[in-house]
Design a protein around this motif. Structure first.
Motif, short mmCIF file in Angstrom:
data_model
loop_
_atom_site.label_atom_id
_atom_site.label_comp_id
_atom_site.label_asym_id
_atom_site.label_seq_id
_atom_site.Cartn_x
_atom_site.Cartn_y
_atom_site.Cartn_z
N LYS A 181 35.98 53.58 13.43
CA LYS A 181 35.41 53.00 13.68
C LYS A 181 35.72 50.96 13.78
N VAL A 182 35.27 50.84 14.49
CA VAL A 182 36.15 49.66 14.91
C VAL A 182 34.27 47.79 14.83
N GLY A 183 35.13 47.02 14.53
CA GLY A 183 34.26 45.67 14.70
C GLY A 183 34.27 45.46 16.06
N ILE A 184 33.56 45.26 16.70
CA ILE A 184 33.31 44.86 18.21
C ILE A 184 32.21 43.43 18.31
N SER A 185 32.92 42.64 18.77
CA SER A 185 32.44 41.49 19.42
C SER A 185 30.62 41.37 20.60
N LYS A 186 30.02 40.50 20.43
CA LYS A 186 28.97 40.99 21.78
C LYS A 186 29.72 40.95 23.18
N PRO A 187 29.60 41.26 23.96
CA PRO A 187 30.27 40.64 25.19
C PRO A 187 30.60 40.08 25.39
N LEU A 188 31.78 39.47 25.91
CA LEU A 188 32.21 37.98 26.40
C LEU A 188 33.24 37.60 27.52
N GLY A 189 32.89 35.72 27.71
CA GLY A 189 33.40 36.08 29.17
C GLY A 189 31.93 35.92 30.09
N ARG A 190 32.89 35.92 31.04
CA ARG A 190 31.65 36.20 32.40
C ARG A 190 31.18 37.03 33.45
N ARG A 191 29.78 38.04 33.64
CA ARG A 191 30.61 38.75 34.91
C ARG A 191 31.24 38.15 35.94
N ALA A 192 31.74 39.22 36.45
CA ALA A 192 32.81 38.97 37.47
C ALA A 192 31.71 38.82 39.17
N PRO A 193 32.03 37.88 40.31
CA PRO A 193 31.57 37.04 41.23
C PRO A 193 31.11 38.76 41.66
N ILE A 194 29.24 38.40 42.29
CA ILE A 194 29.14 40.37 42.87
C ILE A 194 29.91 40.56 43.86
N PRO A 195 30.40 41.35 44.37
CA PRO A 195 30.43 41.65 45.92
C PRO A 195 29.63 40.97 46.74
N LEU A 196 29.26 40.96 48.15
CA LEU A 196 29.00 41.02 49.29
C LEU A 196 28.94 41.87 49.86
N SER A 197 30.01 42.59 50.23
CA SER A 197 30.89 43.35 50.94
C SER A 197 30.91 44.91 49.64
N PHE A 213 48.24 44.71 51.74
CA PHE A 213 48.27 43.97 52.60
C PHE A 213 49.05 44.68 53.95
N THR A 214 49.55 45.85 53.21
CA THR A 214 49.33 46.91 54.56
C THR A 214 48.24 47.60 55.27
N LYS A 215 47.19 46.53 55.00
CA LYS A 215 45.38 47.02 54.85
C LYS A 215 45.04 46.53 55.47
N PRO A 216 43.35 47.32 56.44
CA PRO A 216 42.73 45.28 56.78
C PRO A 216 42.22 44.91 55.90
N LYS A 217 41.38 43.35 55.70
CA LYS A 217 41.60 42.62 55.36
C LYS A 217 40.17 43.16 54.84
N THR A 218 39.64 43.04 53.51
CA THR A 218 38.37 42.89 53.20
C THR A 218 37.77 41.71 52.43
N ARG A 219 36.35 41.42 52.63
CA ARG A 219 35.45 40.32 52.65
C ARG A 219 35.80 39.94 50.68
N ASP A 220 35.37 40.92 49.81
CA ASP A 220 35.42 40.82 48.76
C ASP A 220 36.53 41.81 47.96
N VAL A 221 37.79 41.08 47.31
CA VAL A 221 38.88 41.48 46.67
C VAL A 221 39.17 40.76 45.55
N TYR A 222 39.65 41.51 44.08
CA TYR A 222 39.50 41.34 42.90
C TYR A 222 41.00 41.99 42.71
#
Ligand code: FES
Length: 222
Positions: A76-92, A156-165
């Motif tokens: 069993k573990v104690g867990i908080s509510k989700p914290l932080g913030r959703r990552a920005p939603i990608p557009l592609s 950086f050897t790959k083609p650029k994508t618009r949404d990168v994390y």
């Protein structure tokens, strides 16, 4: 901070240093958020949500100290509510660049938003077992599997994508920033490892680039 006592349903070892735990957790978290996880007699630690399905949350854990070692045997573990913030939603279709346990939030983000995970480790032995199924490309510094070199160079050897994390140890983030500046025109959000004590923006332990990582885990790289 309030913790809900949650039942650990399954623990799976993924290699020398990594394991994953599945915990009963009713609230569906947003991708890119984390929770503080607490065991009696130990400090609470931050863990990113690595998945959530039908009331079961998944966490990826790297053994780095007494709490992460003890968690392996918890029922069993104690867990908080989700914290932080959703990552920005990608557009592609996004690209996720991960080092070590920094892959954890990407497993969930990929589940929700698709995309490709690039994963880097020093050597083949350091890669958690599951990783070969869930990630798309591997880089190892010794070349024991996949691209020879670090994961940032592979990106950086790959083609650029618009949404990168990007998520991993801070030197990796700094290196990404340097390479991105040289090339220009790359927009990326990053998150990294920082001590998180309160998890709710009070103590200042997680400050990075003038921001509180626990409140704003995904920072636009500048
Ligand atoms: S951990 Fe306390 S302010 Fe972020």
């Amino acid at each position: 901070m309030e913790f809900k006592i949650c039942e650990v349903l399954r623990v799976k070892r993924l290699g020398k240093k990594f394991y994953e735990i599945y915990v009963k957790y009713e609230e569906e978290p947003e991708p890119g958020t984390f929770a503080m996880v607490w065991l009696p007699d130990f400090e609470a630690i931050p863990l990113s949500f690595a998945g959530w399905t039908n009331g079961i949350a998944r966490f990826l854990v790297k053994v780095v100290g007494p709490t992460t070692a003890a968690l392996y045997n918890a029922t069993k573990v104690g867990i908080s509510k989700p914290l932080g913030r959703r990552a920005p939603i990608p557009l592609s279709t996004p690209t996720y660049v991960a080092g070590g346990v920094g892959v954890a939030p990407f497993l969930y983000m990929k589940e929700k938003w698709g995309g490709k995970i690039l994963y880097g480790a020093r050597t083949k032995e350091e890669i958690p077992k599951f990783i070969k199924e869930e990630i798309d490309e591997i880089a190892t510094e010794d070349g024991s599997i996949g691209f020879k070199g670090n994961v940032v160079d592979m990106f950086f050897t790959k083609p650029k994508t618009r949404d990168v994390y990007v998520c991993g140890p801070y030197p990796m983030i700094e290196y990404f920033r340097k390479r991105a500046k040289e090339i220009g025109n790359i927009k990326a959000y990053f998150s990294t490892e920082r001590p998180v004590k309160c998890g709710i923006g009070i103590c200042g332990a997680c400050t990075i680039n003038g921001k509180l990582l626990c409140k704003e885990p995904w920072i636009l790289m500048s």
